[in-house]
Design an enzyme around this catalytic site. Structure first.
Site, PDB file in Angstrom:
ATOM      1  N   GLY A  23      58.693  28.301 -39.296  1.00 26.19           N
ATOM      2  CA  GLY A  23      58.505  26.548 -38.826  1.00 26.19           C
ATOM      3  C   GLY A  23      60.336  26.888 -38.028  1.00 26.19           C
ATOM      4  O   GLY A  23      60.983  28.058 -38.231  1.00 26.19           O
ATOM      5  N   ASN A  66      63.887  26.475 -36.518  1.00 24.47           N
ATOM      6  CA  ASN A  66      65.424  26.358 -37.682  1.00 24.47           C
ATOM      7  C   ASN A  66      65.411  24.658 -37.386  1.00 24.47           C
ATOM      8  O   ASN A  66      65.223  23.618 -37.041  1.00 24.47           O
ATOM      9  CB  ASN A  66      66.514  26.793 -36.695  1.00 24.47           C
ATOM     10  CG  ASN A  66      66.158  27.775 -35.825  1.00 24.47           C
ATOM     11  OD1 ASN A  66      66.120  28.465 -36.647  1.00 24.47           O
ATOM     12  ND2 ASN A  66      67.043  28.537 -35.365  1.00 24.47           N
ATOM     13  N   GLY A  67      65.592  24.185 -38.828  1.00 19.44           N
ATOM     14  CA  GLY A  67      66.053  23.581 -39.634  1.00 19.44           C
ATOM     15  C   GLY A  67      64.729  22.824 -40.840  1.00 19.44           C
ATOM     16  O   GLY A  67      64.704  21.493 -41.210  1.00 19.44           O
ATOM     17  N   GLY A 100      63.262  24.121 -43.223  1.00 20.92           N
ATOM     18  CA  GLY A 100      63.779  23.981 -44.740  1.00 20.92           C
ATOM     19  C   GLY A 100      63.065  25.278 -45.211  1.00 20.92           C
ATOM     20  O   GLY A 100      63.197  25.635 -46.029  1.00 20.92           O
ATOM     21  N   LYS A 101      62.727  26.402 -44.478  1.00 21.67           N
ATOM     22  CA  LYS A 101      62.498  27.168 -45.167  1.00 21.67           C
ATOM     23  C   LYS A 101      63.318  28.781 -45.326  1.00 21.67           C
ATOM     24  O   LYS A 101      62.587  29.215 -46.729  1.00 21.67           O
ATOM     25  CB  LYS A 101      61.011  28.526 -43.899  1.00 21.67           C
ATOM     26  CG  LYS A 101      62.136  29.339 -42.586  1.00 21.67           C
ATOM     27  CD  LYS A 101      61.522  29.393 -41.737  1.00 21.67           C
ATOM     28  CE  LYS A 101      62.095  29.895 -40.403  1.00 21.67           C
ATOM     29  NZ  LYS A 101      63.545  29.062 -39.137  1.00 21.67           N
ATOM     30  N   SER A 102      64.268  28.595 -45.023  1.00 23.59           N
ATOM     31  CA  SER A 102      65.925  28.886 -45.867  1.00 23.59           C
ATOM     32  C   SER A 102      65.648  28.497 -46.903  1.00 23.59           C
ATOM     33  O   SER A 102      66.498  29.702 -47.585  1.00 23.59           O
ATOM     34  CB  SER A 102      66.796  29.427 -44.235  1.00 23.59           C
ATOM     35  OG  SER A 102      66.270  29.848 -43.255  1.00 23.59           O
ATOM     36  N   GLU A 135      63.105  36.976 -42.831  1.00 23.76           N
ATOM     37  CA  GLU A 135      63.736  37.379 -41.699  1.00 23.76           C
ATOM     38  C   GLU A 135      63.941  38.471 -40.846  1.00 23.76           C
ATOM     39  O   GLU A 135      64.889  38.771 -40.564  1.00 23.76           O
ATOM     40  CB  GLU A 135      64.506  36.076 -40.742  1.00 23.76           C
ATOM     41  CG  GLU A 135      63.812  34.695 -40.696  1.00 23.76           C
ATOM     42  CD  GLU A 135      63.539  34.367 -40.165  1.00 23.76           C
ATOM     43  OE1 GLU A 135      63.154  34.775 -38.915  1.00 23.76           O
ATOM     44  OE2 GLU A 135      63.537  32.351 -39.699  1.00 23.76           O
TER      45      GLU A 135
END
Length: 279
Positions: free
Chosen positions: A40, A42-43, A45-47, A166
């Site tokens: 996805g 940035n933003g 929701g993956k992190s 990442e």
């Protein structure tokens, strides 16, 4: 059918200073021995999801089951024994003055007897091809070598699941390929479940299944072949298909009869080299 090792059911989460959910009604299972890529922009929701799987966040609604444990504060240390995490920057993970000291650090913290510790350190470094660097200082290693040592430190703890957050994004192409090949071997040989959190669809192409997140929701899931057929939709989401897929599509649009849109450059080169094409 393999059993799920992680089950995520109707999970919602938002940060205290935000009205919008960072994760909203997310549901999916991760199967034993699977390599799942979660992608996805940035933003997306993956992190946030990665932090939740490691017990740094808890669901506002819904539930997360990891192995036999429901994700809640009383179970978080048991969950972390079963799920090992490899972070983005390998330099931030090193604590030992030598490679073997670094891999042994987590074992010492878990009270593993010295004789067993020595065996696990050597075996885990051998599995990632770093057995000849036992006494090397970590800062002398290349980026790919550092990340392989970080993976050795995780697998020495014998988790059921390894989460790559990442973890190839700061590496050069050679280092990235070293790390991903190591992960693939561990995935196949030990049936280690792998979760790869990434924005790089070249990396995601190596997974068994891909989940695409968008604005905190599950947008699509499927095999790499199925996901890359979305093409323009991925671009609209701020993602991009791998170069080999784009090149395959371009060649087919010009009349070259390729058998498929190849996920890797190696597959495409092999077909171009071995086939007699008709236009």
């Amino acid at each position: 059918m393999k059993e799920p090792v992680i089950s995520i059911q109707e999970v919602c989460f938002r940060y205290p200073d935000q009205q919008r959910y960072a994760l909203e009604n997310i549901s999916f299972d991760i199967m034993k021995g699977e390599w799942l890529a979660i992608v996805g922009h940035n933003g997306s929701g993956k992190s946030t999801l990665a932090k939740m799987l490691n017990g740094l966040h808890y669901p506002e609604k819904g539930q997360v089951q990891i192995g036999d444990y429901l994700l809640e504060e009383k179970n978080v240390w048991e969950i972390r024994k079963r799920l090992g995490m490899v972070f983005q920057n390998p330099d931030n993970q090193f604590v030992g003055t030598t490679v073997q000291d670094d891999v042994a650090f987590g074992l010492e913290n878990n009270g593993i007897p010295h004789s067993i510790m020595i065996e696990r350190v050597q075996r885990s470094l051998q599995k990632v091809g770093m057995q000849d660097f036992l006494n090397q200082e970590p800062h002398h290693l290349s980026g790919g070598q550092k990340q392989r040592v970080a993976i050795a430190g995780v697998i020495a703890l014998q988790p059921d699941i390894i989460l790559l957050d990442e973890s190839t994004s700061m590496l050069d192409p050679r280092g990235r390929e070293e790390v991903l090949e190591t992960v693939r071997e561990l995935n196949k040989e030990q049936e280690l479940t792998v979760i790869s959190i990434t924005h790089d669809l070249e990396e995601a192409a190596k997974a068994d299944r891909i989940i695409v997140l968008n604005q905190g929701s599950l947008y699509k899931e499927g095999t790499p072949e199925e996901i890359f057929q979305l093409d323009s939709e991925l671009v609209e989401l701020g993602l991009d298909v791998p170069f080999s897929v784009k090149l395959s599509q371009g060649l087919r649009s010009k009349g070259l009869q390729l058998t498929q849109n190849h996920l890797t450059e190696e597959e495409l080169v092999k077909e171009l080299w071995t086939s007699n094409f008709k236009m």
